[in-house]
Design an enzyme around this catalytic site. Structure first.
Site, PDB file in Angstrom:
ATOM      1  N   CYS A   1       0.845  -1.198   0.000  1.00  0.00           N
ATOM      2  CA  CYS A   1       0.000   0.000   0.000  1.00  0.00           C
ATOM      3  C   CYS A   1       0.879   1.246   0.000  1.00  0.00           C
ATOM      4  O   CYS A   1       1.847   1.335   0.759  1.00  0.00           O
ATOM      5  CB  CYS A   1      -0.915  -0.006   1.217  1.00  0.00           C
ATOM      6  SG  CYS A   1      -2.021   1.428   1.283  1.00  0.00           S
TER       7      CYS A   1
ATOM      8  N   CYS B   1       0.538   4.931   6.827  1.00  0.00           N
ATOM      9  CA  CYS B   1      -0.084   4.773   8.142  1.00  0.00           C
ATOM     10  C   CYS B   1       0.873   4.026   9.068  1.00  0.00           C
ATOM     11  O   CYS B   1       1.264   2.894   8.778  1.00  0.00           O
ATOM     12  CB  CYS B   1      -1.400   4.012   8.019  1.00  0.00           C
ATOM     13  SG  CYS B   1      -2.527   4.677   6.768  1.00  0.00           S
TER      14      CYS B   1
ATOM     15  N   CYS C   1       0.289   0.288  10.231  1.00  0.00           N
ATOM     16  CA  CYS C   1      -0.166  -0.722   9.278  1.00  0.00           C
ATOM     17  C   CYS C   1       0.953  -1.580   8.697  1.00  0.00           C
ATOM     18  O   CYS C   1       1.867  -1.061   8.033  1.00  0.00           O
ATOM     19  CB  CYS C   1      -0.936  -0.059   8.145  1.00  0.00           C
ATOM     20  SG  CYS C   1      -1.704  -1.254   7.026  1.00  0.00           S
TER      21      CYS C   1
ATOM     22  N   CYS D   1     -16.968  -8.590   4.877  1.00  0.00           N
ATOM     23  CA  CYS D   1     -16.207  -7.364   4.625  1.00  0.00           C
ATOM     24  C   CYS D   1     -14.960  -7.702   3.814  1.00  0.00           C
ATOM     25  O   CYS D   1     -14.245  -8.658   4.127  1.00  0.00           O
ATOM     26  CB  CYS D   1     -15.807  -6.715   5.936  1.00  0.00           C
ATOM     27  SG  CYS D   1     -17.194  -6.395   7.048  1.00  0.00           S
TER      28      CYS D   1
ATOM     29  N   CYS E   1     -19.661  -5.356   2.738  1.00  0.00           N
ATOM     30  CA  CYS E   1     -18.886  -4.219   3.224  1.00  0.00           C
ATOM     31  C   CYS E   1     -17.532  -4.244   2.527  1.00  0.00           C
ATOM     32  O   CYS E   1     -16.977  -5.320   2.278  1.00  0.00           O
ATOM     33  CB  CYS E   1     -18.705  -4.306   4.739  1.00  0.00           C
ATOM     34  SG  CYS E   1     -17.681  -2.986   5.452  1.00  0.00           S
TER      35      CYS E   1
ATOM     36  N   CYS F   1     -19.247   2.668   7.931  1.00  0.00           N
ATOM     37  CA  CYS F   1     -18.507   1.988   8.989  1.00  0.00           C
ATOM     38  C   CYS F   1     -17.241   2.803   9.217  1.00  0.00           C
ATOM     39  O   CYS F   1     -16.388   2.872   8.326  1.00  0.00           O
ATOM     40  CB  CYS F   1     -18.184   0.558   8.556  1.00  0.00           C
ATOM     41  SG  CYS F   1     -17.138  -0.350   9.713  1.00  0.00           S
TER      42      CYS F   1
ATOM     43  N   ARG G   1     -18.269  -1.878  17.279  1.00  0.00           N
ATOM     44  CA  ARG G   1     -17.583  -3.136  16.991  1.00  0.00           C
ATOM     45  C   ARG G   1     -16.306  -3.287  17.802  1.00  0.00           C
ATOM     46  O   ARG G   1     -15.426  -2.418  17.786  1.00  0.00           O
ATOM     47  CB  ARG G   1     -17.248  -3.245  15.502  1.00  0.00           C
ATOM     48  CG  ARG G   1     -16.478  -4.530  15.157  1.00  0.00           C
ATOM     49  CD  ARG G   1     -16.254  -4.679  13.671  1.00  0.00           C
ATOM     50  NE  ARG G   1     -17.527  -4.836  12.997  1.00  0.00           N
ATOM     51  CZ  ARG G   1     -17.782  -4.361  11.773  1.00  0.00           C
ATOM     52  NH1 ARG G   1     -16.851  -3.690  11.121  1.00  0.00           N
ATOM     53  NH2 ARG G   1     -18.956  -4.563  11.216  1.00  0.00           N
TER      54      ARG G   1
END
Length: 352
Positions: free
Chosen positions: A59, A63, A66, A103, A134, A194, A266
């Site tokens: 990616c 972040c 991550c 998801c 999702c 979400c 959640r």
């Protein structure tokens, strides 16, 4: 009831008010949260979702939490976009073990034009099984958002992660405004949101409160609010952060429940490190959604059998959703498979 029409829902929370919630005695806070929870939900039902990484690693975002970021060496292999049929097979397995929502997450800054046809086929196929759908694909433009909605996507996950003030310490490749813009597109397209955040990244109490204020003061509350505890992965900049105090994490769930009484809160990443007693407290504090299965994208998650054993001990049952007849589902699934039969459904998403 629509969030915008309910007089019990607020969208004008202040920092002082939210700090006061956090600073209550623990038992008082949990009693308030449980009272709010019972006013809007069956206290002994938990919504169960399964999360699948449909494209892993490499990616371009930075972040700091991550392991999928291409900026850090975490030993995670990058993988191609999954075949549509393999995604559908995984969705069928998720439904068989009791999940009601499937998801799908892709490690992208945003989906490319080349990616979208495959992504849309995944949504259509999973939807045809009678599961809620999702996805989390990164930043979206309006055209992509409308296409996902037309394909039948129910929820779009796009976390704010933390407060606007702390955000720049965690991510520099995408702005807070970008995230809020994507959430606006999702809502305008008629999909459900979400969106939540992560504890344990070095943030302050005000940052935790600020995250919840951002979510609760949206024009409509997110239908699903995942609260994650940082999973520290070697190679990421946050690998050596201090552990979150378990009571502080429970407080976050309770305050989220009070501020967003009709949202599913959640219990998300980090659950593998929680003992049964902590999870029981989380459910008492108002958490009523979990990810179910052995993996949560690239990190461990309690096994499904262990979750069901805990549910049985607590007298909790998975939340059910209204479904169409099996005949309707079967016809839709067969149609989706016919459409996919002659398609080229696999390619290297990292090559573009």
């Amino acid at each position: 009831m629509s969030a915008t029409r309910s007089p019990s829902l607020r969208h004008d929370w202040s920092l002082a008010e939210v700090r006061a919630l956090f600073e209550q005695p623990f038992n008082d806070l949990l009693f308030q949260a449980q009272t709010v929870h019972r006013a809007h939900f069956d206290a002994n039902r938990v919504q169960v979702s399964t999360l699948l990484s449909i494209k892993t690693g490499a990616c371009p975002e930075d972040c700091k939490y991550c392991p999928q970021s291409g900026h850090y060496n975490t030993g995670l292999d990058k993988e191609k976009l999954m075949e549509v049929q393999k995604v559908l097979d995984a969705a069928a397995e998720a439904k068989a073990i009791g999940s009601t929502r499937f998801c799908m997450g892709a490690a992208w800054k945003h989906p490319s034009a080349k990616d979208m046809p495959y992504v849309l086929k995944m949504v259509e196929g999973v939807k045809a099984m009678g599961l809620e759908t999702c996805m989390t694909l990164g930043k979206l433009d309006q055209e992509q958002t409308r296409a996902l909605a037309d394909a039948g996507l129910d929820y779009y996950n796009h976390n704010l992660d933390t407060s606007p003030e702390f955000y720049g310490n965690i991510i520099t490749t995408r702005t807070y405004a970008d995230r809020l813009e994507t959430l606006g597109y999702v809502r305008d397209a008629g999909m459900k949101i979400c969106s939540g955040g992560i504890l344990g990244m070095g943030e302050s109490l005000d940052d935790r409160a600020g995250l919840l204020i951002q979510l609760a003061n949206l024009p409509e509350h997110p239908e699903s609010v995942p609260i994650n505890m940082l999973v520290k992965v070697k190679g990421t900049p946050l690998a050596e952060e201090q552990d979150v105090d378990p009571f502080d994490f429970i407080r976050m769930l309770a305050v989220a429940r009070i501020m967003m009484p009709q949202s599913h809160v959640r219990l998300s990443a980090g659950r593998e490190a929680m003992n049964d007693q902590m999870q029981a407290l989380a459910f008492f504090a108002g958490a009523n959604s979990i990810f179910y299965g052995e993996k949560l994208l690239t990190t461990a998650n309690p096994q499904a059998g262990k979750d069901m054993q805990l549910f049985a001990r607590l007298g909790i049952k998975p939340e059910e959703r209204e479904e169409h007849s099996d005949e309707v589902h079967q016809a839709a699934i067969e149609q989706a498979l016919v459409e996919q039969r002659d398609s080229k459904l696999f390619y290297d998403a990292t090559s573009v």
